[in-house]
Design a protein around this motif. Structure first.
Motif, mmCIF file in Angstrom:
data_model
loop_
_atom_site.group_PDB
_atom_site.id
_atom_site.type_symbol
_atom_site.label_atom_id
_atom_site.label_comp_id
_atom_site.label_asym_id
_atom_site.label_seq_id
_atom_site.Cartn_x
_atom_site.Cartn_y
_atom_site.Cartn_z
ATOM 1 N N THR A 1 7.472 6.900 -0.294
ATOM 2 C CA THR A 1 6.248 6.101 -0.328
ATOM 3 C C THR A 1 6.559 4.667 -0.716
ATOM 4 O O THR A 1 6.007 3.719 -0.167
ATOM 5 N N ARG A 2 7.484 4.515 -1.677
ATOM 6 C CA ARG A 2 7.838 3.181 -2.158
ATOM 7 C C ARG A 2 8.485 2.364 -1.038
ATOM 8 O O ARG A 2 8.154 1.200 -0.838
ATOM 9 N N ILE A 25 8.092 2.740 2.149
ATOM 10 C CA ILE A 25 7.056 2.390 3.134
ATOM 11 C C ILE A 25 6.237 1.199 2.623
ATOM 12 O O ILE A 25 5.999 0.233 3.347
ATOM 13 N N ALA A 26 5.847 1.257 1.328
ATOM 14 C CA ALA A 26 5.031 0.175 0.768
ATOM 15 C C ALA A 26 5.793 -1.149 0.797
ATOM 16 O O ALA A 26 5.230 -2.191 1.099
ATOM 17 N N LEU A 27 7.096 -1.092 0.486
ATOM 18 C CA LEU A 27 7.878 -2.332 0.424
ATOM 19 C C LEU A 27 8.122 -2.911 1.819
ATOM 20 O O LEU A 27 8.121 -4.124 2.002
ATOM 21 N N LEU A 37 9.208 12.156 -2.589
ATOM 22 C CA LEU A 37 7.970 11.617 -2.027
ATOM 23 C C LEU A 37 7.717 10.208 -2.569
ATOM 24 O O LEU A 37 7.319 9.309 -1.831
ATOM 25 N N THR A 38 7.987 10.023 -3.866
ATOM 26 C CA THR A 38 7.794 8.710 -4.477
ATOM 27 C C THR A 38 8.704 7.678 -3.830
ATOM 28 O O THR A 38 8.275 6.588 -3.471
ATOM 29 N N PHE A 56 13.399 18.752 -17.927
ATOM 30 C CA PHE A 56 13.867 18.527 -16.562
ATOM 31 C C PHE A 56 14.147 17.051 -16.387
ATOM 32 O O PHE A 56 13.254 16.278 -16.104
ATOM 33 N N TYR A 116 9.288 24.869 -10.483
ATOM 34 C CA TYR A 116 8.827 23.626 -11.072
ATOM 35 C C TYR A 116 9.879 22.528 -10.912
ATOM 36 O O TYR A 116 9.567 21.391 -10.561
ATOM 37 N N ALA A 117 11.135 22.919 -11.143
ATOM 38 C CA ALA A 117 12.219 21.939 -11.004
ATOM 39 C C ALA A 117 12.304 21.443 -9.561
ATOM 40 O O ALA A 117 12.478 20.252 -9.303
ATOM 41 N N ASP A 152 8.660 15.745 -5.631
ATOM 42 C CA ASP A 152 7.828 14.612 -6.052
ATOM 43 C C ASP A 152 8.641 13.322 -6.058
ATOM 44 O O ASP A 152 8.170 12.277 -5.634
ATOM 45 N N ARG A 153 9.869 13.434 -6.564
ATOM 46 C CA ARG A 153 10.711 12.257 -6.673
ATOM 47 C C ARG A 153 11.013 11.690 -5.282
ATOM 48 O O ARG A 153 10.966 10.491 -5.050
ATOM 49 N N ARG A 191 9.469 18.998 -8.908
ATOM 50 C CA ARG A 191 9.729 17.659 -9.447
ATOM 51 C C ARG A 191 10.658 16.877 -8.528
ATOM 52 O O ARG A 191 10.476 15.676 -8.314
ATOM 53 N N ARG A 211 0.815 -1.205 0.000
ATOM 54 C CA ARG A 211 0.000 0.000 0.000
ATOM 55 C C ARG A 211 0.852 1.261 0.000
ATOM 56 O O ARG A 211 1.740 1.418 0.839
ATOM 57 N N LEU A 248 0.078 8.103 -5.746
ATOM 58 C CA LEU A 248 1.175 8.600 -6.589
ATOM 59 C C LEU A 248 0.849 8.489 -8.074
ATOM 60 O O LEU A 248 1.297 9.273 -8.881
#
Lengths: 235, 110
Positions: B96-97, B99-101, B92-93, A234, B82-83, B89-90, B86, A64, A69
């Motif tokens: 999150t990954r 935590i999920a794993l 955060l991904t 980017f 914006y940069a 975001d990276r 991004r 989860r 995302l």
């Protein structure tokens, strides 16, 4: 003497199913996969509905994301997990019920035979599959095929078909950075860059009221193209 | 000094302070911010300079020259943000990954 290339069983085939607010249909989608003996990895992408609860009764690997995302990110998480678990073949499968569990056997054949590293599902290789596609969707997809060709340099017969199979070594070379739907173009780009051998395989996509309501819109298509172009600027 | 001159210089100064305190960033970004603030202040103190620069570059009025420069500057800061977004975001991904794993559960058939 030990067999070097042990036969791949259904258990070694990990079917990765990203699910975001699919509580209505997720059980129906997963049951045929579990019955077929596949290792099923469900990545609940921060669903706000009952998706998580519905999974509790099923014999699946359950992951989860605490926050939503996007499908690309969920697939990457699922692939990381499946590789950790020793998967030999990885399959991307939609949770909304539009992909058929029965197609997987055929989809993974080219990898089992060692002819390809990646197999991409296509709904435009057989007339009976193409006939299932609603006319407006067909037009949309034809344009998407051209746009993808321009952006990725690979000409496929279908675009944004989420039904794919990858060998473990191919999957370990794929690194999806596009969290959203643009991953479908990104993965083709990476297949080309990593010089992976790919083939297309006919699959049936079942269109229901449900999948049509959840399907991608023109606005989404615009977003995908923007994502891909911004990605060029980017890194 | 006119009131408007004082106000604009104050704004430039605050922008620089805010930038340094909130977004710790690379030297390049900082240098650009300083250049923008100094140029802005200079234009405020010596309005005649902008008129001459405008005439030189064929823009017309000095005010227009400043506006065009400001637009370019704003566009640059939008890209910068914006940069950074991004990048966030990276991260955060990734988080999150992980935590999920680490919280993955395997349920076997009962």
């Amino acid at each position: 003497m030990k067999n070097v290339s042990a036969p791949v069983t259904a258990h070694d085939t990990f079917v990765i199913v990203p699910a975001f607010n699919e509580g209505e249909v997720v059980v129906q989608t997963l049951q045929p996969l579990i019955r077929a003996g596949f290792s099923v990895v469900v990545v609940d992408d921060g669903s706000a509905d009952a998706t998580g609860d519905k999974l509790s009764a099923l014999a699946v690997h359950c992951l989860r994301h605490p926050v939503n995302l996007g499908q690309g990110a969920a697939l990457q998480t699922g692939m990381d997990y499946a590789l950790q678990q020793g998967a030999k073949i990885l399959v991307h499968f939609d949770s909304d019920g539009q992909h058929q569990a029965g197609d997987i056997e055929r989809l993974i054949q080219p990898i089992l035979r060692g002819e390809a590293d990646v197999v991409l599902g296509s709904r435009f290789l057989r007339p009976q599959d193409a006939g299932q596609v609603p006319p407006t969707r067909r037009m949309f997809l034809k344009i998407a095929v051209w746009v993808n060709w321009l952006l990725t340099g690979v000409r496929l017969s279908d675009a944004h078909n989420g039904f794919r199979a990858l060998s473990a070594s191919a999957a370990s070379q794929i690194d999806l950075r596009e969290n959203g739907f643009a991953h479908a173009s990104e993965i083709v780009q990476q297949i080309r860059e990593r010089k992976l051998r790919w083939v297309e395989c006919p699959v049936t996509i079942r269109y229901t009221e449900y999948t049509r309501a959840k399907g991608q819109s023109w606005w989404n298509a615009f977003n995908i193209v923007m994502d891909l172009m911004l990605r060029r600027i980017f890194r | 000094m006119r009131i408007i001159q004082f106000l604009l210089i104050l704004i430039f100064a605050l922008t620089v302070i805010a930038y340094f305190r909130r977004w710790r960033s690379r030297l390049r970004d900082r240098a650009l911010v300083i250049v923008f603030a100094l140029a802005g202040s200079a234009f405020v103190l010596f309005p005649g300079v902008t008129a001459r620069l405008a005439a030189l570059t064929g823009v017309g009025r000095g005010v227009d020259f400043v506006i065009y420069l400001a637009m370019a500057g704003l566009a640059f800061f939008c890209f910068l943000l914006y940069a950074q977004q991004r990048e966030t975001d990276r991260k955060l991904t990734e988080l999150t990954r992980v935590i999920a794993l680490t919280t993955a559960q395997e349920r076997v058939k009962s």
